[in-house]
Design a protein around this motif. Sequence first.
Motif, PDB file in Angstrom:
ATOM      1  N   UNK A  31       2.728  -7.827   4.106  1.00 43.54           N
ATOM      2  CA  UNK A  31       1.614  -8.737   4.114  1.00 43.54           C
ATOM      3  C   UNK A  31       0.065  -8.366   3.328  1.00 43.54           C
ATOM      4  N   UNK A  32       0.169  -7.183   2.977  1.00 47.79           N
ATOM      5  CA  UNK A  32      -1.201  -6.532   2.803  1.00 47.79           C
ATOM      6  C   UNK A  32      -0.764  -5.568   1.563  1.00 47.79           C
ATOM      7  N   UNK A  33      -0.774  -4.888   1.317  1.00 46.26           N
ATOM      8  CA  UNK A  33      -1.238  -3.653   0.825  1.00 46.26           C
ATOM      9  C   UNK A  33      -1.307  -3.033  -1.209  1.00 46.26           C
ATOM     10  N   UNK A  34      -1.200  -2.743  -1.740  1.00 45.12           N
ATOM     11  CA  UNK A  34      -0.710  -3.442  -3.206  1.00 45.12           C
ATOM     12  C   UNK A  34       0.297  -2.693  -3.405  1.00 45.12           C
ATOM     13  N   UNK A  35       0.981  -3.315  -4.739  1.00 40.20           N
ATOM     14  CA  UNK A  35       2.119  -3.765  -5.402  1.00 40.20           C
ATOM     15  C   UNK A  35       1.916  -3.458  -6.668  1.00 40.20           C
ATOM     16  N   UNK A  36       3.254  -2.568  -7.191  1.00 41.26           N
ATOM     17  CA  UNK A  36       3.325  -2.176  -8.590  1.00 41.26           C
ATOM     18  C   UNK A  36       4.068  -2.185  -9.407  1.00 41.26           C
ATOM     19  N   UNK A  37       4.232  -3.103 -10.200  1.00 40.70           N
ATOM     20  CA  UNK A  37       5.372  -3.050 -10.621  1.00 40.70           C
ATOM     21  C   UNK A  37       4.952  -2.700 -12.016  1.00 40.70           C
ATOM     22  N   UNK A  38       6.297  -2.232 -12.086  1.00 40.73           N
ATOM     23  CA  UNK A  38       6.625  -0.639 -13.960  1.00 40.73           C
ATOM     24  C   UNK A  38       8.177  -1.269 -14.096  1.00 40.73           C
ATOM     25  N   UNK A  39       7.789  -1.512 -15.609  1.00 33.86           N
ATOM     26  CA  UNK A  39       8.781  -1.895 -16.333  1.00 33.86           C
ATOM     27  C   UNK A  39       9.381  -0.453 -17.291  1.00 33.86           C
ATOM     28  N   UNK A  40      10.451   0.215 -16.950  1.00 34.78           N
ATOM     29  CA  UNK A  40      11.252   1.590 -17.294  1.00 34.78           C
ATOM     30  C   UNK A  40      11.578   1.703 -18.937  1.00 34.78           C
ATOM     31  N   UNK A  41      11.934   0.869 -18.719  1.00 39.47           N
ATOM     32  CA  UNK A  41      12.493   0.527 -20.592  1.00 39.47           C
ATOM     33  C   UNK A  41      11.657   0.481 -21.736  1.00 39.47           C
ATOM     34  N   UNK A  42      11.492   1.390 -23.083  1.00 44.12           N
ATOM     35  CA  UNK A  42      10.230   1.207 -23.495  1.00 44.12           C
ATOM     36  C   UNK A  42       9.468   0.484 -24.384  1.00 44.12           C
ATOM     37  N   UNK A  43      10.741  -0.421 -24.573  1.00 43.81           N
ATOM     38  CA  UNK A  43      10.881  -1.926 -25.279  1.00 43.81           C
ATOM     39  C   UNK A  43      10.326  -2.910 -24.803  1.00 43.81           C
ATOM     40  N   UNK A  44      10.305  -3.145 -23.305  1.00 40.78           N
ATOM     41  CA  UNK A  44       9.953  -4.154 -21.921  1.00 40.78           C
ATOM     42  C   UNK A  44       8.055  -3.889 -21.664  1.00 40.78           C
TER      43      UNK A  44
END
Length: 59
Positions: A31-44
Amino acid sequence: MENLVIPTQSREELVNITSAVQDKVRAMGWADGALLLWCPHTTGAVTVNEGDMQYPEGN
């Protein structure tokens, strides 16, 4: 950490993941907080196009 798999159809593709991220947040009950989106692939990459109507929800 949660995973979100985004399938693609071609080598170069821009995918709107807004609804997939919203669904994951809802499913987890966050419901609250921070969201981190991370793409681990070098070409993404993850990019933000706030309010970009060229790529409407679901495309």
